[in-house]
Design a protein around this motif. Structure first.
Motif, PDB file in Angstrom:
ATOM      1  N   ILE A   1      81.071  56.132  87.020  1.00 60.19           N
ATOM      2  CA  ILE A   1      82.191  56.355  86.114  1.00 60.19           C
ATOM      3  C   ILE A   1      82.433  55.113  85.260  1.00 60.19           C
ATOM      4  O   ILE A   1      82.699  55.191  84.059  1.00 60.19           O
ATOM      5  CB  ILE A   1      83.457  56.743  86.896  1.00 60.19           C
ATOM      6  N   GLY A   2      82.305  53.929  85.889  1.00 65.24           N
ATOM      7  CA  GLY A   2      82.488  52.687  85.147  1.00 65.24           C
ATOM      8  C   GLY A   2      81.498  52.565  84.006  1.00 65.24           C
ATOM      9  O   GLY A   2      81.859  52.206  82.886  1.00 65.24           O
ATOM     10  N   LEU A   3      80.256  52.909  84.280  1.00 63.81           N
ATOM     11  CA  LEU A   3      79.211  52.820  83.261  1.00 63.81           C
ATOM     12  C   LEU A   3      79.498  53.781  82.111  1.00 63.81           C
ATOM     13  O   LEU A   3      79.418  53.415  80.930  1.00 63.81           O
ATOM     14  CB  LEU A   3      77.860  53.145  83.906  1.00 63.81           C
ATOM     15  N   VAL A   4      79.866  55.013  82.460  1.00 62.06           N
ATOM     16  CA  VAL A   4      80.158  56.009  81.436  1.00 62.06           C
ATOM     17  C   VAL A   4      81.339  55.548  80.579  1.00 62.06           C
ATOM     18  O   VAL A   4      81.316  55.626  79.346  1.00 62.06           O
ATOM     19  CB  VAL A   4      80.465  57.377  82.082  1.00 62.06           C
ATOM     20  N   LEU A   5      82.363  55.015  81.238  1.00 59.31           N
ATOM     21  CA  LEU A   5      83.540  54.529  80.514  1.00 59.31           C
ATOM     22  C   LEU A   5      83.167  53.420  79.536  1.00 59.31           C
ATOM     23  O   LEU A   5      83.574  53.433  78.378  1.00 59.31           O
ATOM     24  CB  LEU A   5      84.562  53.981  81.504  1.00 59.31           C
ATOM     25  N   LEU A   6      82.367  52.478  80.031  1.00 59.65           N
ATOM     26  CA  LEU A   6      81.985  51.336  79.200  1.00 59.65           C
ATOM     27  C   LEU A   6      81.244  51.800  77.955  1.00 59.65           C
ATOM     28  O   LEU A   6      81.563  51.406  76.833  1.00 59.65           O
ATOM     29  CB  LEU A   6      81.111  50.387  80.023  1.00 59.65           C
ATOM     30  N   ILE A   7      80.280  52.687  78.156  1.00 56.62           N
ATOM     31  CA  ILE A   7      79.504  53.175  77.022  1.00 56.62           C
ATOM     32  C   ILE A   7      80.384  53.992  76.088  1.00 56.62           C
ATOM     33  O   ILE A   7      80.335  53.849  74.867  1.00 56.62           O
ATOM     34  CB  ILE A   7      78.300  54.016  77.524  1.00 56.62           C
ATOM     35  N   GLY A   8      81.246  54.812  76.667  1.00 59.10           N
ATOM     36  CA  GLY A   8      82.127  55.666  75.866  1.00 59.10           C
ATOM     37  C   GLY A   8      83.077  54.858  75.008  1.00 59.10           C
ATOM     38  O   GLY A   8      83.173  55.064  73.795  1.00 59.10           O
ATOM     39  N   VAL A   9      83.751  53.918  75.618  1.00 59.29           N
ATOM     40  CA  VAL A   9      84.719  53.115  74.864  1.00 59.29           C
ATOM     41  C   VAL A   9      84.020  52.313  73.784  1.00 59.29           C
ATOM     42  O   VAL A   9      84.515  52.161  72.673  1.00 59.29           O
ATOM     43  CB  VAL A   9      85.495  52.163  75.815  1.00 59.29           C
ATOM     44  N   ASN A  10      82.846  51.811  74.122  1.00 60.61           N
ATOM     45  CA  ASN A  10      82.091  51.032  73.154  1.00 60.61           C
ATOM     46  C   ASN A  10      81.729  51.876  71.932  1.00 60.61           C
ATOM     47  O   ASN A  10      81.858  51.439  70.792  1.00 60.61           O
ATOM     48  CB  ASN A  10      80.823  50.501  73.819  1.00 60.61           C
ATOM     49  N   ARG A  11      81.312  53.102  72.188  1.00 60.69           N
ATOM     50  CA  ARG A  11      80.941  53.985  71.091  1.00 60.69           C
ATOM     51  C   ARG A  11      82.164  54.282  70.212  1.00 60.69           C
ATOM     52  O   ARG A  11      82.091  54.264  68.990  1.00 60.69           O
ATOM     53  CB  ARG A  11      80.354  55.277  71.664  1.00 60.69           C
ATOM     54  N   PHE A  12      83.275  54.511  70.895  1.00 66.39           N
ATOM     55  CA  PHE A  12      84.523  54.800  70.193  1.00 66.39           C
ATOM     56  C   PHE A  12      84.904  53.622  69.291  1.00 66.39           C
ATOM     57  O   PHE A  12      85.242  53.785  68.123  1.00 66.39           O
ATOM     58  CB  PHE A  12      85.619  55.073  71.223  1.00 66.39           C
ATOM     59  N   ALA A  13      84.800  52.407  69.843  1.00 63.22           N
ATOM     60  CA  ALA A  13      85.174  51.220  69.087  1.00 63.22           C
ATOM     61  C   ALA A  13      84.267  51.033  67.878  1.00 63.22           C
ATOM     62  O   ALA A  13      84.705  50.634  66.803  1.00 63.22           O
ATOM     63  CB  ALA A  13      85.114  49.985  69.973  1.00 63.22           C
ATOM     64  N   LYS A  14      83.006  51.343  68.052  1.00 64.05           N
ATOM     65  CA  LYS A  14      82.044  51.222  66.966  1.00 64.05           C
ATOM     66  C   LYS A  14      82.444  52.143  65.822  1.00 64.05           C
ATOM     67  O   LYS A  14      82.387  51.781  64.659  1.00 64.05           O
ATOM     68  CB  LYS A  14      80.675  51.644  67.500  1.00 64.05           C
ATOM     69  N   LYS A  15      82.881  53.327  66.178  1.00 61.31           N
ATOM     70  CA  LYS A  15      83.216  54.329  65.187  1.00 61.31           C
ATOM     71  C   LYS A  15      84.427  53.907  64.367  1.00 61.31           C
ATOM     72  O   LYS A  15      84.418  53.983  63.145  1.00 61.31           O
ATOM     73  CB  LYS A  15      83.514  55.664  65.904  1.00 61.31           C
ATOM     74  N   ILE A  16      85.479  53.442  65.047  1.00 60.26           N
ATOM     75  CA  ILE A  16      86.690  53.161  64.280  1.00 60.26           C
ATOM     76  C   ILE A  16      86.728  51.758  63.713  1.00 60.26           C
ATOM     77  O   ILE A  16      87.455  51.469  62.803  1.00 60.26           O
ATOM     78  CB  ILE A  16      87.968  53.374  65.138  1.00 60.26           C
ATOM     79  N   ASN A  17      85.932  50.854  64.246  1.00 64.63           N
ATOM     80  CA  ASN A  17      86.174  49.441  63.927  1.00 64.63           C
ATOM     81  C   ASN A  17      84.919  48.676  63.566  1.00 64.63           C
ATOM     82  O   ASN A  17      84.984  47.513  63.201  1.00 64.63           O
ATOM     83  CB  ASN A  17      86.832  48.798  65.157  1.00 64.63           C
ATOM     84  N   GLN A  18      83.774  49.262  63.701  1.00 63.04           N
ATOM     85  CA  GLN A  18      82.506  48.565  63.491  1.00 63.04           C
ATOM     86  C   GLN A  18      82.354  47.383  64.447  1.00 63.04           C
ATOM     87  O   GLN A  18      81.632  46.452  64.178  1.00 63.04           O
ATOM     88  CB  GLN A  18      82.363  48.024  62.057  1.00 63.04           C
ATOM     89  N   GLU A  19      83.128  47.382  65.518  1.00 63.22           N
ATOM     90  CA  GLU A  19      82.993  46.299  66.489  1.00 63.22           C
ATOM     91  C   GLU A  19      82.412  46.888  67.749  1.00 63.22           C
ATOM     92  O   GLU A  19      82.848  47.940  68.202  1.00 63.22           O
ATOM     93  CB  GLU A  19      84.365  45.720  66.849  1.00 63.22           C
ATOM     94  N   SER A  20      81.467  46.201  68.349  1.00 69.51           N
ATOM     95  CA  SER A  20      80.983  46.712  69.620  1.00 69.51           C
ATOM     96  C   SER A  20      80.322  45.599  70.385  1.00 69.51           C
ATOM     97  O   SER A  20      80.126  44.509  69.894  1.00 69.51           O
ATOM     98  CB  SER A  20      80.006  47.860  69.406  1.00 69.51           C
ATOM     99  N   LEU A  21      80.041  45.893  71.638  1.00 73.67           N
ATOM    100  CA  LEU A  21      79.426  44.888  72.493  1.00 73.67           C
ATOM    101  C   LEU A  21      77.968  44.684  72.150  1.00 73.67           C
ATOM    102  O   LEU A  21      77.440  43.611  72.286  1.00 73.67           O
ATOM    103  CB  LEU A  21      79.493  45.354  73.956  1.00 73.67           C
ATOM    104  N   TRP A  22      77.308  45.777  71.778  1.00 78.04           N
ATOM    105  CA  TRP A  22      75.877  45.624  71.500  1.00 78.04           C
ATOM    106  C   TRP A  22      75.476  46.452  70.301  1.00 78.04           C
ATOM    107  O   TRP A  22      76.228  47.268  69.837  1.00 78.04           O
ATOM    108  CB  TRP A  22      75.044  46.021  72.728  1.00 78.04           C
TER     109      TRP A  22
END
Lengths: 298, 303
Positions: free
Chosen positions: B282-303
């Motif tokens: 669940i942690g992994l899915v959350l991390l990837i999910g939130v990251n994708r979301f952030a990329k979409k709205i903010n162009q910011e992401s971890l990778w």
């Protein structure tokens, strides 16, 4: 620092005053518990039991520290922790350099795959039990190695160091060295490492603090009290309230004994935190630097 | 292909250097992932990891249907969300405040003082809390008594557990966590501030329109990391703060895994591993999910 030379409006001045006041209050609230513990540790047992310590030591004595010095397991823990921290840090620094340097080289074949391997390991883990079973299968259970070998490399540190190598050591150096016939391993030991003092210091500091402060690995892997790190001894005394008073000389009546128990705890908190807190102002800027490098995307 | 092979041969020393860390990662990170398959088996020591019998999702079902499930999940999620929501804004506020403290000595001193608790070990922090909050001798309760209130057994009250955990965390880490925001603030072009001052922009307005947008990218990343770790509570600290009086609010996934797997009189490796794996996934899915979301709205992401 901003806008120092420009006349400020009244509302900005008020704002700044309030800002100073809040920051001062906040700093005091962080400081108070620390000062209180130090003061309590120098107070007398009676003052502690009667609750007369508020800010400064009351009837100052060194009884608490005397008790700490007499408590044998504290010394055993202290020297064990030193052992784990020194050996663990040395191993970590070497491993971190070995992991970081090859990955910092541009166009090394398979680099992307190796990076992925490392990054994935930071995001997903097999969990507590499989790791425990591994340590057991390697016959490290109940030995000092169990605290050192499974913690021999922190991937975050390796990624941080790789970023440093990539950004701070000019690629021209490598080209020049290669033209002069310098091998990769020689280049690493003669050029890269001497140029990387700051990042090596940061990694060593992070590791040393980590080893010094860890207790859980010892809880699950060790059972011989003579191998316990200081933190585990501390847990027994501070949190589980297991104080072996027979280790202390001249404990008389019950009242005195209870008082000494409390006093010992305060002194112990000071003794246990002192090494890190004394060193910290000197290395503070390195930690800050480490965070900055770590936050760069590599 | 041949060219690549040649390059690999020329770089053999680099591969040799990388060998020890690679071996370490494979053994200590990836082998336990292989071992995690016992979550789908009934592990017994005689048959070993590979030889034990497959049981499918039995242990996962058992966990989800167990009496403990909702309590443990609820505690974990509430504790993490609480930590994140309280712990996230404080460092930003502190950094904004420090950024406008023009007296260098003052700024240095406040930074020095607020960083310090970060280096104190978790054992000492919890020990410190139980000393200061002790119902009879602790200074906090004596202050309460002077003010005319009854003493409170803070560490023994289940309803106070989460608040104590979160506030002591803020106390310990807010200074250190604000370093990164201070750095982001110092990276903002002073010309922006000068222009705003010329136009009569007050400090609060400059904070809102210049400073906050300036640190937004960093803040987003930190928030993503926090969300990704939402099921990983500060396990060691929770374990230390736990006592028989507060189990009902202090039992989180990690402590439960530990108890089922290693403390219990009848340790159940497979069941414990299944719960741990459930959390990791669940942690992994959350991390990837939130990251994708952030990329979409903010162009910011971890990778």
């Amino acid at each position: 620092m901003l806008g120092n030379n420009i006349p400020q409006s009244l509302s900005d001045k008020t704002f700044l005053t309030v800002n100073y006041a809040i920051l001062t209050l906040f700093a005091l609230s962080v400081l108070y518990p620390l000062i209180y513990v130090i003061s309590a540790s120098f107070s007398s047992t009676e003052a502690i039991m009667q609750g007369r310590v508020w800010l400064l030591p009351v009837n100052p004595t060194l009884d608490g520290y005397k008790a700490v010095f007499e408590y044998r397991y504290i010394w055993i823990g202290f020297s064990n922790s030193l052992f784990y921290a020194v050996l663990g840090t040395a191993l970590n620094v070497v491993m971190t350099i070995l992991a970081a340097y090859p990955l910092s080289r541009p166009n090394l074949d398979g680099k992307r795959f190796f990076m992925l391997l490392l990054v994935f390991a930071t995001m997903f883990s097999g969990g507590l039990i499989p790791s425990y079973m591994l340590v057991k299968d390697l016959s490290m259970l109940g030995t000092r190695w169990a605290l050192i070998i499974p913690a021999a490399l922190s991937i975050w540190n390796a990624i941080m160091m790789r970023t440093y190598f990539k950004t701070s050591i000019p690629g021209e150096l490598l080209e020049a060295a290669q033209i002069d016939g310098c091998s990769d391993s020689k280049y690493l030991t003669r050029i890269v490492i001497p140029l990387s003092g700051p990042i090596i210091a940061v990694v060593a500091l992070f590791c040393a603090v980590g080893f010094w402060n860890q207790y859980f690995a010892a809880v699950i892997y060790l059972n011989d009290k003579d191998m316990f790190p200081l933190q585990l001894i501390l847990r027994d005394i501070l949190i589980q309230n297991e104080v072996d008073l027979s280790m202390l000389s001249n404990v008389g009546e019950v009242d005195k004994r209870n008082g000494l128990r409390e006093l010992l705890k305060y002194s112990l908190i000071v003794v246990a935190s002192a090494p890190v807190l004394i060193v910290y102002p000197f290395v503070q800027k390195h930690f800050v630097k480490g965070i900055m490098i770590g936050s760069l995307k590599g | 292909m041949e060219v690549a092979f040649k390059r690999i041969r020329r770089n053999w020393q680099l591969y040799l250097l990388f060998l020890p860390p690679l071996a370490y990662v494979l053994v200590f990170n990836y082998y336990p992932m292989y071992g995690a398959q016992i979550a789908f088996k009934d592990f017994n020591a005689v048959q070993g990891i590979w030889g034990s019998d497959w049981v499918g999702l039995k242990h996962f079902e058992q966990f989800v249907q167990s009496y403990e499930f909702w309590r443990v999940m609820r505690n974990t999620l509430l504790l993490s969300l609480y930590s994140l929501l309280v712990g996230f804004p404080f460092p930003i506020i502190l950094a904004l405040g420090l950024n406008y403290a023009s007296n260098r000595f003052f700024k240095r001193t406040v930074q020095m003082v607020t960083y310090a608790p970060h280096f104190i070990s978790v054992v000492v922090i919890v020990g410190l809390m139980s000393q200061l909050l002790n119902p009879r001798l602790g200074v906090v309760n004596r202050i309460l008594e002077v003010l005319g209130y009854e003493a409170i057994n803070f560490m023994g009250k289940p309803e106070l557990f989460k608040t104590l955990y979160v506030l002591s965390d803020v106390w310990q880490n807010v200074g250190f966590a604000c370093i990164i925001y201070l750095a982001a603030l110092s990276g903002i072009d002073p010309a922006q501030h000068e222009a705003a001052i010329m136009d009569g922009g007050s400090i609060p307005r400059r904070m809102w329109h210049i400073d906050l947008p300036g640190i937004m990218p960093v803040a987003v990343i930190i928030f993503i990391l926090g969300m990704g770790g939402i099921l990983s509570t500060g396990f060691e600290k929770v374990l230390l703060m736990q006592n028989p009086l507060n189990y009902q609010t202090s039992e989180v996934i990690d402590t439960y895994v530990y108890k089922v797997g290693l403390v219990s009189v009848m340790p159940n490796y497979s069941y414990s591993t299944a719960i741990g794996l459930f959390k990791s996934l669940i942690g992994l899915v959350l991390l990837i999910g939130v990251n994708r979301f952030a990329k979409k709205i903010n162009q910011e992401s971890l990778w």
